[in-house]
Design a protein around this motif. Sequence first.
Motif, PDB file in Angstrom:
ATOM      1  N   UNK A  79      -4.027  -1.963  -2.479  1.00  0.00           N
ATOM      2  CA  UNK A  79      -4.693  -1.321  -1.698  1.00  0.00           C
ATOM      3  C   UNK A  79      -4.094   0.188  -1.722  1.00  0.00           C
ATOM      4  N   UNK A  80      -4.858   0.919  -2.475  1.00  0.00           N
ATOM      5  CA  UNK A  80      -4.091   2.293  -2.786  1.00  0.00           C
ATOM      6  C   UNK A  80      -3.980   3.158  -1.418  1.00  0.00           C
ATOM      7  N   UNK A  89       3.366   0.611   1.951  1.00  0.00           N
ATOM      8  CA  UNK A  89       4.112  -0.630   2.526  1.00  0.00           C
ATOM      9  C   UNK A  89       4.798  -0.199   4.002  1.00  0.00           C
ATOM     10  N   UNK A  90       5.138   0.872   4.174  1.00  0.00           N
ATOM     11  CA  UNK A  90       5.493   1.088   5.441  1.00  0.00           C
ATOM     12  C   UNK A  90       4.588   0.742   6.731  1.00  0.00           C
ATOM     13  N   UNK A  91       3.480   1.289   6.397  1.00  0.00           N
ATOM     14  CA  UNK A  91       2.426   0.656   7.423  1.00  0.00           C
ATOM     15  C   UNK A  91       2.247  -0.623   7.488  1.00  0.00           C
ATOM     16  N   UNK A  92       2.416  -1.661   6.363  1.00  0.00           N
ATOM     17  CA  UNK A  92       2.255  -2.748   6.562  1.00  0.00           C
ATOM     18  C   UNK A  92       3.479  -3.421   7.433  1.00  0.00           C
ATOM     19  N   UNK A  93       4.748  -3.067   7.107  1.00  0.00           N
ATOM     20  CA  UNK A  93       5.921  -3.297   7.638  1.00  0.00           C
ATOM     21  C   UNK A  93       5.967  -3.041   9.205  1.00  0.00           C
ATOM     22  N   UNK A 128      -1.159  -7.435  12.017  1.00  0.00           N
ATOM     23  CA  UNK A 128      -2.331  -6.665  12.160  1.00  0.00           C
ATOM     24  C   UNK A 128      -3.172  -6.327  10.671  1.00  0.00           C
ATOM     25  N   UNK A 129      -2.285  -5.985   9.838  1.00  0.00           N
ATOM     26  CA  UNK A 129      -2.714  -5.524   8.617  1.00  0.00           C
ATOM     27  C   UNK A 129      -3.396  -6.784   7.868  1.00  0.00           C
ATOM     28  N   UNK A 130      -2.646  -7.897   8.029  1.00  0.00           N
ATOM     29  CA  UNK A 130      -3.204  -9.127   7.354  1.00  0.00           C
ATOM     30  C   UNK A 130      -4.543  -9.586   7.687  1.00  0.00           C
ATOM     31  N   UNK A 165       2.292   5.165  -2.280  1.00  0.00           N
ATOM     32  CA  UNK A 165       1.313   4.927  -1.061  1.00  0.00           C
ATOM     33  C   UNK A 165       0.455   3.771  -1.161  1.00  0.00           C
ATOM     34  N   UNK A 166       0.757   2.777  -1.969  1.00  0.00           N
ATOM     35  CA  UNK A 166       0.001   1.515  -2.203  1.00  0.00           C
ATOM     36  C   UNK A 166       0.839   0.390  -1.756  1.00  0.00           C
ATOM     37  N   UNK A 167      -0.027  -0.668  -1.627  1.00  0.00           N
ATOM     38  CA  UNK A 167       0.481  -2.054  -1.434  1.00  0.00           C
ATOM     39  C   UNK A 167      -0.013  -3.177  -2.146  1.00  0.00           C
ATOM     40  N   UNK A 168       0.503  -4.041  -2.677  1.00  0.00           N
ATOM     41  CA  UNK A 168       0.009  -4.930  -3.470  1.00  0.00           C
ATOM     42  C   UNK A 168      -0.292  -6.265  -2.433  1.00  0.00           C
ATOM     43  N   UNK A 169      -1.322  -6.918  -2.333  1.00  0.00           N
ATOM     44  CA  UNK A 169      -1.690  -7.805  -1.646  1.00  0.00           C
ATOM     45  C   UNK A 169      -1.918  -9.120  -2.187  1.00  0.00           C
ATOM     46  N   UNK A 170      -1.591 -10.427  -1.734  1.00  0.00           N
ATOM     47  CA  UNK A 170      -1.934 -11.653  -2.442  1.00  0.00           C
ATOM     48  C   UNK A 170      -2.498 -12.338  -1.399  1.00  0.00           C
TER      49      UNK A 170
END
Length: 106
Positions: free
Chosen positions: A22-23, A27-31, A36-38, A72-77
């Motif tokens: 997700x471009x 990752x800071x937002x996810x942390x 909520x992000x999930x 500014x990106x996060x990998x998601x599984x």
Amino acid sequence: NVNVPVPIEITNPIVFNMMFTVDSLSFEEVEANPSGTATTIETELTKLFEDSSIEATFLNCAVKSFRRALVHSTSVTADCSFQNVSNMEPIKPEEIYDAVREETNN
């Protein structure tokens, strides 16, 4: 005479492991809010598959992990499940890839 529908046998669902980036999500937002992000990503994946050509077999998606990607990106599984219905062709990985590509404009 009453027509009784033939029961459709649903066996074990087929689970596909999806990995994507997700471009616009750091990752800071996810942390700061992982659950909520999930939930947000699971909701978006649900909308994507329910609006796709393979919606008839879609069951659900569950985010399994996040990983830092670029700045500014996060990998998601995520694991996405599809029905394994006796009267339908089994879903193929290419169909999932095509649905994602079509629904996200590449």
